[in-house]
Design a protein around this motif. Structure first.
Motif, PDB file in Angstrom:
ATOM      1  N   MET A 332      28.833  58.406   8.991  1.00 46.36           N
ATOM      2  CA  MET A 332      29.057  59.499   9.951  1.00 46.36           C
ATOM      3  C   MET A 332      29.942  60.581   9.345  1.00 46.36           C
ATOM      4  SD  MET A 332      27.347  59.223  12.699  1.00 46.36           S
ATOM      5  CE  MET A 332      28.208  60.439  13.696  1.00 46.36           C
ATOM      6  N   ASN A 333      30.957  60.169   8.585  1.00 42.63           N
ATOM      7  CA  ASN A 333      31.807  61.152   7.908  1.00 42.63           C
ATOM      8  C   ASN A 333      30.984  62.005   6.946  1.00 42.63           C
ATOM      9  OD1 ASN A 333      34.146  60.371   9.193  1.00 42.63           O
ATOM     10  ND2 ASN A 333      34.766  58.941   7.589  1.00 42.63           N
ATOM     11  N   GLY A 334      30.058  61.331   6.225  1.00 41.09           N
ATOM     12  CA  GLY A 334      29.199  62.070   5.301  1.00 41.09           C
ATOM     13  C   GLY A 334      28.286  63.042   6.017  1.00 41.09           C
ATOM     14  N   ILE A 335      27.704  62.586   7.133  1.00 44.38           N
ATOM     15  CA  ILE A 335      26.775  63.445   7.892  1.00 44.38           C
ATOM     16  C   ILE A 335      27.502  64.641   8.487  1.00 44.38           C
ATOM     17  CG2 ILE A 335      25.272  63.525   9.917  1.00 44.38           C
ATOM     18  CD1 ILE A 335      24.697  60.512   9.368  1.00 44.38           C
ATOM     19  N   ILE A 336      28.612  64.371   9.196  1.00 47.06           N
ATOM     20  CA  ILE A 336      29.335  65.448   9.873  1.00 47.06           C
ATOM     21  C   ILE A 336      29.994  66.392   8.864  1.00 47.06           C
ATOM     22  CG2 ILE A 336      31.270  65.963  11.418  1.00 47.06           C
ATOM     23  CD1 ILE A 336      30.659  63.275  12.818  1.00 47.06           C
ATOM     24  N   PHE A 338      29.438  66.996   5.531  1.00 43.22           N
ATOM     25  CA  PHE A 338      28.567  67.827   4.701  1.00 43.22           C
ATOM     26  C   PHE A 338      27.666  68.734   5.541  1.00 43.22           C
ATOM     27  CE2 PHE A 338      29.853  64.651   1.611  1.00 43.22           C
ATOM     28  CZ  PHE A 338      30.099  65.436   0.496  1.00 43.22           C
ATOM     29  N   SER A 339      27.411  68.365   6.803  1.00 39.55           N
ATOM     30  CA  SER A 339      26.672  69.278   7.693  1.00 39.55           C
ATOM     31  C   SER A 339      27.484  70.543   7.939  1.00 39.55           C
ATOM     32  CB  SER A 339      26.373  68.588   9.032  1.00 39.55           C
ATOM     33  OG  SER A 339      25.493  67.514   8.851  1.00 39.55           O
ATOM     34  N   LYS A 351      24.061  73.261  -4.679  1.00 39.01           N
ATOM     35  CA  LYS A 351      24.988  72.478  -3.870  1.00 39.01           C
ATOM     36  C   LYS A 351      24.426  72.219  -2.479  1.00 39.01           C
ATOM     37  CE  LYS A 351      29.528  72.949  -5.891  1.00 39.01           C
ATOM     38  NZ  LYS A 351      30.959  73.199  -5.623  1.00 39.01           N
ATOM     39  N   ARG A 352      23.730  73.218  -1.931  1.00 41.06           N
ATOM     40  CA  ARG A 352      23.121  73.026  -0.601  1.00 41.06           C
ATOM     41  C   ARG A 352      22.124  71.872  -0.656  1.00 41.06           C
ATOM     42  NH1 ARG A 352      23.275  76.468   3.485  1.00 41.06           N
ATOM     43  NH2 ARG A 352      23.906  78.162   2.088  1.00 41.06           N
ATOM     44  N   SER A 353      21.327  71.832  -1.726  1.00 39.85           N
ATOM     45  CA  SER A 353      20.355  70.750  -1.894  1.00 39.85           C
ATOM     46  C   SER A 353      21.065  69.405  -2.074  1.00 39.85           C
ATOM     47  CB  SER A 353      19.471  71.042  -3.107  1.00 39.85           C
ATOM     48  OG  SER A 353      18.588  69.975  -3.347  1.00 39.85           O
ATOM     49  N   TYR A 354      22.179  69.421  -2.850  1.00 41.10           N
ATOM     50  CA  TYR A 354      22.957  68.200  -3.090  1.00 41.10           C
ATOM     51  C   TYR A 354      23.571  67.687  -1.792  1.00 41.10           C
ATOM     52  CZ  TYR A 354      26.660  65.198  -4.917  1.00 41.10           C
ATOM     53  OH  TYR A 354      27.503  64.146  -5.159  1.00 41.10           O
ATOM     54  N   ILE A 359      23.543  64.001   3.113  1.00 38.27           N
ATOM     55  CA  ILE A 359      23.331  63.844   4.562  1.00 38.27           C
ATOM     56  C   ILE A 359      22.159  62.901   4.831  1.00 38.27           C
ATOM     57  CG2 ILE A 359      22.666  65.046   6.682  1.00 38.27           C
ATOM     58  CD1 ILE A 359      24.153  67.509   5.511  1.00 38.27           C
ATOM     59  N   LYS A 360      21.068  63.085   4.051  1.00 34.33           N
ATOM     60  CA  LYS A 360      19.898  62.226   4.233  1.00 34.33           C
ATOM     61  C   LYS A 360      20.230  60.764   3.907  1.00 34.33           C
ATOM     62  CE  LYS A 360      15.168  61.448   2.601  1.00 34.33           C
ATOM     63  NZ  LYS A 360      14.110  61.899   1.666  1.00 34.33           N
TER      64      LYS A 360
END
Length: 684
Positions: A332-336, A338-339, A351-354, A359-360
């Motif tokens: 969840m930390n990764g999703i929130i 990096f979102s 970086k956007r792609s990374y 997130i995926k």
């Protein structure tokens, strides 16, 4: 008899027991006789001692409630819940000795659900209680589920039965000793008809007589018992024996537990009551009444074990919930996080792609956690159904290979697959979804816990079973943890679990699904040496199978056939060449697969039937150039064809300089490959 039996109960010890129970569980208890008199108690809720029992009217309500609850015990229930007039919940357990109800064990002042605060506010106002202090006391009253109360009360019920049994035994022993001292004739009658073993001894310890129950207990005749004396029936190294004898000398009687021995040398626990008395001739004798308490000890041990298991289960669930919180928060930390970073105005497209990839992956990680929780919840209901279909096992394994090969490459771990049947003979009937869950969990673990070496999975037939295995060269599992790793919420090594993460559900899910499929999971592992998990399932061949032809994991044909040795570390490349050799023209060859140059050298130098070597150049442990030089130094006439992804002229020259007879580039052309094989083996 009621008052007499109550007099025999050691309420000091009962108080100690109940106080300990109060401290360990939080349950308050009290023993009341049938007239409502308090015989023993441990802990009272503040709301009762400082409010309800102080006020005249609310105290009267308490008395009414106790009386009503005690009255319900007359109906013969093991325990009974009752909501008192002051709003608390009480529960009672009857104390019954030999069928006679002599007292009640009460526990209470708790709630089965969140209390109605309005009721207690009105009660405070009505009886002029300090509202703030009253509600503060109310907050200390625990809310306990009815199921947990029933578990606790079942324990208390067993405890009251134990108190009852001990009290009755004490009552019987005292009455029997009184009878022995008062009348020798009556003693003899009791001696012969008693269910307990009875020995009559001199003050020096010589056994003078033994009743029938004693003979049965010790598996000896009365003559044998008297001849052998104490040495033949008492375990002399029991440290309690000296204390028991000293107590009897000092007080004229003693009671306690000792260990004794049967004729067959088995040792068993007894409760022993001994006292001095004067016989009809005026001689001081000693009577010993012995009761085998093996069963009672077993029940006590079961109660302790059940309590320890319940505590351990509760501890595991607590650890699981804490772990689950951590495991969910991580993705969840990764999703929130990096979102939010995707909205940065100066973010480069790379970086956007990374960030999107992170997130995926975090979302997939979270999805796996949710899937595990759902799976274990479904399995908990015992309603999971079997959905068998016919499918190609080889295709199924290749699907798994394509999924997990990417993950293994990310960690630079070689990944191999082994098949026991040809494709047209590998159709089976099973539940493909459940099999995917089992294999997915095992392969996930293999990749997670392996940092060097390789991972291999495949299957073979063993009598009427199909055995699917996953082998790794990872951290391994200590033998002492082989059982617990399959239990829910359990992980073998806490330190390793903290390092690698996970909920401790994967292997439990796999094992339960394997059992639904009619099979089981076992493992072979030592710490530090890797692990191999075996999923053994009933073998149900499909109707689509063409012929009942099996091959070994290296596709071995009869040993009389010439060998083409394939040195190749990439499983996909091996599978491709293996498929090419399905051609009828080349079934006269035996294709043997090795995974590195060292294995190729060892095979060639220890086998007389190798006719040609297909040598990959880039391999672990030993590359193809070095392996070719070593083979040619011993077997200069053995043809070696280099195969590599590099196709430059310099690569071909290097291969020839190191001893290769020819060169073929990847991707391998079928016609060119078999042309070279024909040229160098004169077959085809």
């Amino acid at each position: 008899m009621k008052s007499k039996i109550l007099d025999l109960i050691d309420f000091d010890k009962v108080n100690t027991l109940l106080e300990g129970f109060n401290k360990s569980t939080g349950f308050v208890t009290a023993i009341l006789d049938l007239e409502g008199n308090v015989l023993s108690k441990s802990g009272w809720r503040q709301i009762c001692t400082q409010f309800h029992r102080v006020n005249t009217e609310t105290s009267h309500r308490c008395t009414i409630s106790d009386t009503v609850l005690a009255g319900k015990m007359k109906k013969g229930d093991d325990y009974h819940f009752y909501k008192c007039l002051n709003g608390m919940v009480d529960v009672a357990v009857p104390i019954i000795i030999k069928g006679e109800h002599i007292a009640n064990l009460f526990s209470g002042q708790f709630f089965l659900e969140k209390p109605d605060i309005t009721f207690f506010i009105k009660q405070a106002e009505k009886y002029n209680f300090n509202k703030e202090e009253y509600l503060k006391a109310l907050n200390t009253v625990p809310i306990i589920s009815e199921d947990r109360v029933k578990v606790i009360m079942s324990f208390l019920l067993n405890m009251t039965n134990l108190i009852s049994e001990i009290t009755f035994q004490k009552h019987e022993l005292m009455e029997l000793n009184d009878a022995l001292r008062s009348n020798q004739e009556r003693y003899r009658l009791l001696l012969e008809n008693s269910m307990d073993a009875i020995l009559l001894t001199s003050t020096e310890g010589t056994i003078l007589s033994a009743n029938k129950a004693a003979c049965d207990m010790f598996q000896r005749t009365e003559e044998e018992i008297c001849k052998l004396g104490r040495n033949g029936v008492v375990k002399l190294d029991d440290p309690r024996l000296a204390v028991f004898i000293e107590e009897r000398k000092r007080y004229g009687k003693a009671q306690g537990e000792l260990l004794m021995i049967r004729k067959d040398k088995t040792v068993f626990p007894v409760e022993l009551s001994s006292s001095l008395f004067m016989d009809q001739d005026g001689i001081i004798r000693t009577s010993m009444i012995i009761r085998d308490i093996t069963e009672r000890k077993r029940v006590e041990e079961q109660l302790i074990e059940a309590k320890e298991k319940a505590e351990e289960a509760n501890k595991l669930k607590t650890e699981f919930l804490n772990n689950m919180s951590h495991e969910i928060r991580t993705p969840m930390n990764g999703i929130i996080g990096f979102s939010e970073m995707l909205d940065l105005p100066d973010l480069s497209s790379d970086k956007r792609s990374y960030f999107a990839k992170i997130i995926k992956n975090s979302s997939l990680q979270l999805l796996r956690i949710i899937d595990d929780i759902i799976d274990i919840s479904i399995l908990e209901t015992k309603k999971e159904k079997l959905n068998e279909t016919e499918f190609c096992l080889n295709d199924f394994l290749m699907e798994q290979f394509s999924i997990f090969n990417l993950k293994s490459k990310e960690r630079n771990i070689p990944f191999y697959i082994k098949k026991a049947f040809h494709d047209n003979q590998s159709y089976i009937i099973s539940d493909k979804t459940k099999l995917a869950k089992i294999l997915g969990n095992l392969l996930d673990n293999a990749i997670k816990y392996t940092s060097s070496g390789y991972i291999e999975f495949g299957y073979y037939q063993e009598e009427k079973n199909l055995v699917i295995y996953v082998k790794d060269t990872g951290i391994g599992i200590a033998p002492k943890n082989h059982r617990i790793i399959f239990e829910r919420f359990s992980q073998g090594d806490k330190d390793i679990s903290r390092k690698y993460g996970g909920l401790g559900l994967g292997l439990s899910i796999s094992k339960e699904n394997a059992q639904i499929l009619g099979g089981n999971i076992t493992l072979k592992s030592e710490k530090g040496t890797g692990s191999t998990f075996f999923v053994s399932l009933p073998y149900k061949p499909g109707k689509t199978n063409k012929a009942n032809v099996s091959v070994s994991s290296t596709n071995e044909l009869p040993k009389t056939k010439p060998v083409i040795l394939l040195a190749e570390d990439e499983e996909i490349n091996y599978l491709y060449i293996e498929a090419l050799f399905e051609d009828k023209k080349y079934r006269d060859f035996k294709l043997v697969h090795v995974k590195n140059g060292k294995e190729a050298v060892d095979y060639c130098l220890n086998s007389d039937d190798v006719k040609l070597v297909l040598m990959d150049i880039k391999m672990p442990v030993m590359n193809g150039h070095e392996a070719t030089r070593l083979i040619k130094s011993k077997l200069p006439d053995l043809p070696i064809i280099a195969q590599t992804a590099y196709s430059a002229e310099s690569d071909k020259e290097e291969a020839l300089q190191n001893g290769c007879d020819n060169f073929i580039s990847k991707p391998i052309n079928k016609e060119k490959l078999f042309g070279l094989i024909k040229e160098y083996t004169k077959v085809g």
